[in-house]
Design a protein around this motif. Structure first.
Motif, mmCIF file in Angstrom:
data_model
loop_
_atom_site.group_PDB
_atom_site.id
_atom_site.type_symbol
_atom_site.label_atom_id
_atom_site.label_comp_id
_atom_site.label_asym_id
_atom_site.label_seq_id
_atom_site.Cartn_x
_atom_site.Cartn_y
_atom_site.Cartn_z
ATOM 1 N N LEU A 181 0.824 -1.123 -0.008
ATOM 2 C CA LEU A 181 0.037 -0.059 -0.031
ATOM 3 C C LEU A 181 0.955 1.316 -0.050
ATOM 4 N N VAL A 183 0.901 5.191 0.330
ATOM 5 C CA VAL A 183 -0.011 6.189 0.889
ATOM 6 C C VAL A 183 0.428 7.742 0.401
ATOM 7 N N HIS A 267 -1.893 -1.435 -4.165
ATOM 8 C CA HIS A 267 -2.756 -0.488 -3.729
ATOM 9 C C HIS A 267 -2.305 0.764 -3.546
ATOM 10 N N GLY A 269 -3.305 4.826 -2.119
ATOM 11 C CA GLY A 269 -4.274 5.405 -1.126
ATOM 12 C C GLY A 269 -3.836 7.073 -1.070
ATOM 13 N N TYR A 271 -4.292 10.020 1.776
ATOM 14 C CA TYR A 271 -4.848 10.862 2.991
ATOM 15 C C TYR A 271 -5.126 12.385 3.016
ATOM 16 N N LYS A 280 -8.716 4.872 -1.307
ATOM 17 C CA LYS A 280 -8.194 3.902 -1.394
ATOM 18 C C LYS A 280 -8.500 3.026 -2.957
ATOM 19 N N THR A 282 -6.964 -0.026 -6.001
ATOM 20 C CA THR A 282 -6.002 -1.257 -6.077
ATOM 21 C C THR A 282 -5.760 -1.153 -7.764
ATOM 22 N N HIS A 302 -12.012 1.345 -6.184
ATOM 23 C CA HIS A 302 -11.796 2.540 -5.615
ATOM 24 C C HIS A 302 -12.692 3.301 -4.995
#
Length: 306
Positions: A181, A183, A267, A269, A271, A280, A282, A302
């Motif tokens: 992931l 981010v 994935h 992400g 914030y 989020k 993939t 999504h």
């Protein structure tokens, strides 16, 4: 500059007089002062019973502006702040609270962690102090192998060794994580530095030498969002750089092989701490989709958490 006492003619033989000497210095009697600050030292002069030349000088030191703080027990806090003692005292209490309320109450879990780790996630996040993935996403010890760098970037395989791709190799091949992931986040200083760069990199700058790993995201943003303000372009690039990092992950042979077999998922992400939302998505892996189409990658799942 000193405020001088009256001349000897104005002093009686039994009189005493107090005056203040203001000194601007970096060190007074072993006490380190910040440049430009003043310390007040008070001298009390007592006349000799026979003659003024024999004046006895008694000195007492008072820190200008700190006397009242001393009386209210605040001087100690000021001194502690200079060397960070109060910060570590607070940190100690946090640790002891963790030990009492987390560690000891879940002792078996932590004892098992001492024997080894089997995280389900590799999380690549930004080093920004406002966006700790464990705080935002609630990861507990043992759940996520964590990498944090400037602007949460994944360099391509051909860029050579770095702490980020060393973590990729270890977490994917040794720990066998099932999910990676990446981010990104709002108001990212690293992305702003990337978007502010000239075409020619200043190789003496560690920051520029690192954020250039996001050059493809920068170029695509400049082309697709040229009519937007610089701040809006940066926000656009914050998300685009995540997608470019997902593509860069696939340049690592051991990652692409596992993704292709369906035993590893990657994935993205994002914030946004301005309004506290989290997106989020993939990567939808298809061999014929590794080459970007219209500057975009194919994604699935999504969703927005708000």
């Amino acid at each position: 500059m000193a405020i001088l006492p009256p001349t000897s003619s104005s002093l009686s033989k039994d009189s005493s007089y107090s005056f203040s000497l203001h000194i601007q210095s970096s060190t007074i009697f072993g006490s380190k002062l910040k440049s430009g600050e003043f310390q007040q030292t008070r001298f009390r002069l007592f006349s000799n019973s026979n003659s003024y030349p024999g004046l006895t000088i008694k000195a007492s030191r008072e820190s200008l502006g700190l006397t009242q703080e001393l009386k209210s027990n605040k001087l100690e806090r000021v001194v502690e702040t200079e060397d960070g003692s109060d910060l570590f005292e607070d940190m100690k209490h946090r640790f002891l609270s963790f030990k009492k309320h987390k560690y000891l109450e879940n002792l078996e879990h932590y004892q098992n962690l001492a024997k080894g780790q089997a995280p389900k996630f590799l999380v690549i996040g930004c080093a920004d102090s406002r966006v700790c993935p464990s705080t935002i996403l609630g990861f507990q010890p043992g759940e996520a192998f964590m990498v944090r760098n400037i602007a949460n970037l994944v360099p391509p395989f051909e860029s050579g060794p770095s702490e980020t791709n060393a973590a990729l190799e270890f977490s994917v091949n040794s720990l066998e994580v099932k999910n990676i992931l990446v981010v990104g986040h709002s108001c990212c200083g690293g992305i702003r530095a990337l978007m502010s760069m000239n075409d020619e990199i200043d190789k003496s700058s560690f920051i520029q030498s690192w954020v250039v790993n996001g050059k493809d995201a920068r170029l695509w943003t400049k082309a697709a969002a040229s009519k937007l303000s610089f701040d809006q372009q940066c926000k656009h690039c914050e998300k685009e750089s995540v997608n470019r990092s997902l593509l860069n992950l696939l340049t690592y042979p051991w990652i692409e092989e596992k993704v292709k077999k369906g035993i590893l998922s990657v994935h993205g992400g994002y914030y946004d701490f301005v309004d506290c939302t989290f997106e989020k998505w993939t990567l939808d892996y298809k061999e014929d989709n590794l080459k970007e189409k219209n500057g975009r990658i194919s994604v699935k799942s999504h969703i927005l958490w708000s």
